[in-house]
Every structure is written in structure tokens, then in C-alpha cells.
Design an enzyme around this catalytic site. Structure first.
Site, PDB file in Angstrom:
ATOM      1  CG  HIS A  99       4.605  36.574  46.785  1.00  0.00           C
ATOM      2  ND1 HIS A  99       3.012  36.607  46.523  1.00  0.00           N
ATOM      3  CD2 HIS A  99       5.072  35.371  47.098  1.00  0.00           C
ATOM      4  CE1 HIS A  99       2.829  35.358  46.416  1.00  0.00           C
ATOM      5  NE2 HIS A  99       4.066  34.757  46.728  1.00  0.00           N
ATOM      6  CD  GLU A 117       0.886  39.598  44.805  1.00  0.00           C
ATOM      7  OE1 GLU A 117      -0.194  39.424  44.442  1.00  0.00           O
ATOM      8  OE2 GLU A 117       1.249  38.537  45.640  1.00  0.00           O
TER       9      GLU A 117
END
Length: 296
Positions: free
Chosen positions: A145, A157
Site C-alpha cells: 500500500h 504498508e
């Protein structure tokens, strides 16, 4: 599953919207060859235009050189054919926040890439575990992410689905570390993951305060920038992210948790319905044409 020792020299990016184009930029700037898949040529051109504008602005500001700009663009190839992804070392999906659409596209891609090719999703709120369950060899699926704008935001992430192998997560950490100025944070697969689990309710609260006419959009952003030390005000951030993107993320988190903090504010729904999506539509919270629901 044991993964090959490939160094992810070639990466497929699915989707060339604002986020996809930003991820393409990050990858190409790291020296990797990128194949960007889009549904049609018009969307491919949109993504390449966005990438080119960002690079041009970087040259203008002295953040990059004309030579580096040319090298980044030379490493990017666009396609509308899933078959063109055969042989890539890594797949990163950045298409619409619709889990059924993601499943459909990723299933088609999984059929043409090698069985040990990692498949990552850039979803901001949807279940990575559910996506992995829809694909063959789910242990090679994880979340990766990036945040918008991807070339500037440092945090990435890495979301470990229930099926993700530990080897995959470790390889993704190494991969993120190889990108310029990026820092990996490994998190569990939960609605909103880490950052959005905190950010989505905050942005919803700001929208509600704006709708209550607590202050102007400009003053809300200024107060939170100076008062909390943020680089970007929340309403300007929403415009940049895209109000439709935020709406889909909050809907997904609210559906998954039932937590009222994630419930989309009425004004957000109204603005998306009106086509007021932020920067990409030319109007949003930081636009004088925007009205509050109290005015309607």
C-alpha cells in the site's frame, strides 16, 4: 511455496490512474522496467500524461534532471493486453476499489504470470485475505500500500494476508527498502490496515466540521497544518486523494467493521454524486463552487 531469486527487475502495474501512475514513477525511478496495464489506450495516455507532468514539474523545481526524466519515461511501457505481462517478476495492482473488479483482473493476470510471481494489491481498505483466497497460490499474495502522491510519500504498508508466506513478506520488505526514500511497515490485514484505520475517521470528522460551517476550508487546513505540523491540510488531502476514492474506502471499512466512525458523511456522498471529486475533476473542498449540505 519457495520463490525464485529474481530481483524484481520487471514489474507489472495494473491501473494508470493517479495512484497507479505514481507507483509506475517510483518503480521506474528505481531503475526497474515497468509494464503498465490499462483497460484502453485513453486511460494509458491519461496515466502517461500524469507521469510526464509530474516529472516536468520535478525538472522545473530542480528536484530531478532532464536526463533522469528521460530515463524514467524510457523504462515504462503501456499495454492493454494481459498477455503482455508474461514473464514479469512482480505484479502490483492499483485499480478501482471494487473487490469483484480486483478479483476479476487479478485472476486473469494470475493465469499468465509464473506461479511463483508475487501478486500485490495497493488497496487502501479492502481485505487482502479475501483477494488472496480468489487466486491460485494465495501464499504469494500480499498488500503493498503506497500513499498518494506515491513519489513523495515515504511510507509503504506491507499487508500480510492470512495466506501470505513469511518469505513473501520478507522479500517485500527488501523490495520496498530498495526503492528511493521508502520505508516499509508490516501490518496485519485489518480494515484500513494501520494508517487508514486512523486517517479515515479523522477525515470524516473534518468533513463533518466543514459541513457544520465551523470554519472555511482554507482555515481548517491552515489550522491543522500549523497546529499539528502536517504538511498538507485534510481537505486539500481529500481533494488530492479523490473524494470518490475516500468514499469507497470508508464504505469498505464501515461494511467490514460496522464502526460508525467509518460511516461516510452525507456531504461526501453528495459531492461524489455531483461529480465534485477534487483535483481530478477540478472542484472539491478547496473550490469556491463547493457548498455544504446545510446550504442545500
Amino acid at each position: 511455496m519457495t520463490f525464485s531469486n529474481r530481483e524484481f527487475r520487471s514489474v507489472a502495474v495494473l491501473g494508470m490512474g493517479t495512484m497507479g501512475a505514481g507507483i509506475v514513477h517510483v518503480l521506474a525511478a528505481s531503475g526497474r522496467e515497468v509494464v503498465a496495464l490499462e483497460a484502453d489506450e485513453a486511460r494509458s495516455r491519461y496515466g502517461m500524461d500524469a507521469l510526464t507532468r509530474f516529472l516536468d514539474e520535478g525538472v522545473k523545481r530542480g528536484k530531478t534532471t532532464p536526463e533522469a526524466r528521460a530515463q524514467v519515461l524510457a523504462r515504462v511501457r503501456t499495454t492493454t493486453s494481459v498477455a503482455a505481462l508474461t514473464g514479469v517478476d512482480l505484479v502490483i495492482e492499483a485499480i478501482s476499489e471494487d473487490i469483484e473488479v480486483k478479483k476479476s483482473v487479478l485472476t486473469a493476470v494470475a493465469a499468465v504470470v509464473d506461479a511463483d510471481t508475487p501478486i500485490c494489491t495497493n488497496t487502501s481498505a479492502l481485505s487482502v485475505t479475501e483477494l488472496a483466497a480468489a487466486l491460485p497460490h494465495p501464499q504469494r499474495v500480499a498488500g503493498l500500500h503506497f500513499f498518494n502522491p506515491a513519489p513523495l510519500m515515504r511510507t509503504v504498508e506491507i499487508i500480510a494476508a492470512l495466506q501470505s508466506s513469511q518469505e513473501l513478506i520478507e522479500r517485500m520488505e527488501t523490495f520496498v527498502d530498495s526503492l528511493h526514500d521508502k520505508v516499509a511497515v508490516v501490518v496485519k490485514d485489518r480494515p484500513g490496515f494501520l494508517i487508514n484505520a486512523l486517517l479515515l475517521p479523522y477525515l470524516n470528522d473534518v468533513i463533518a466540521e466543514y459541513d457544520d460551517e465551523l470554519a472555511t476550508a482554507e482555515d481548517i487546513d491552515l489550522a491543522l497544518q500549523l497546529g499539528l505540523g502536517y504538511k498538507t491540510g485534510p481537505l486539500a488531502m481529500l481533494d488530492m486523494i479523490g473524494l470518490d476514492v475516500h468514499l469507497r474506502a470508508t464504505e469498505a471499512a464501515h461494511q467490514a467493521t460496522g464502526d460508525a466512525r467509518y460511516a461516510p458523511p452525507p456531504l461526501l456522498r453528495q459531492m461524489v454524486a455531483a461529480g465534485q471529486l477534487g483535483t481530478k475533476s477540478g472542484n472539491g473542498f478547496r473550490n469556491s463552487d463547493t457548498i455544504t449540505s446545510k446550504d442545500s
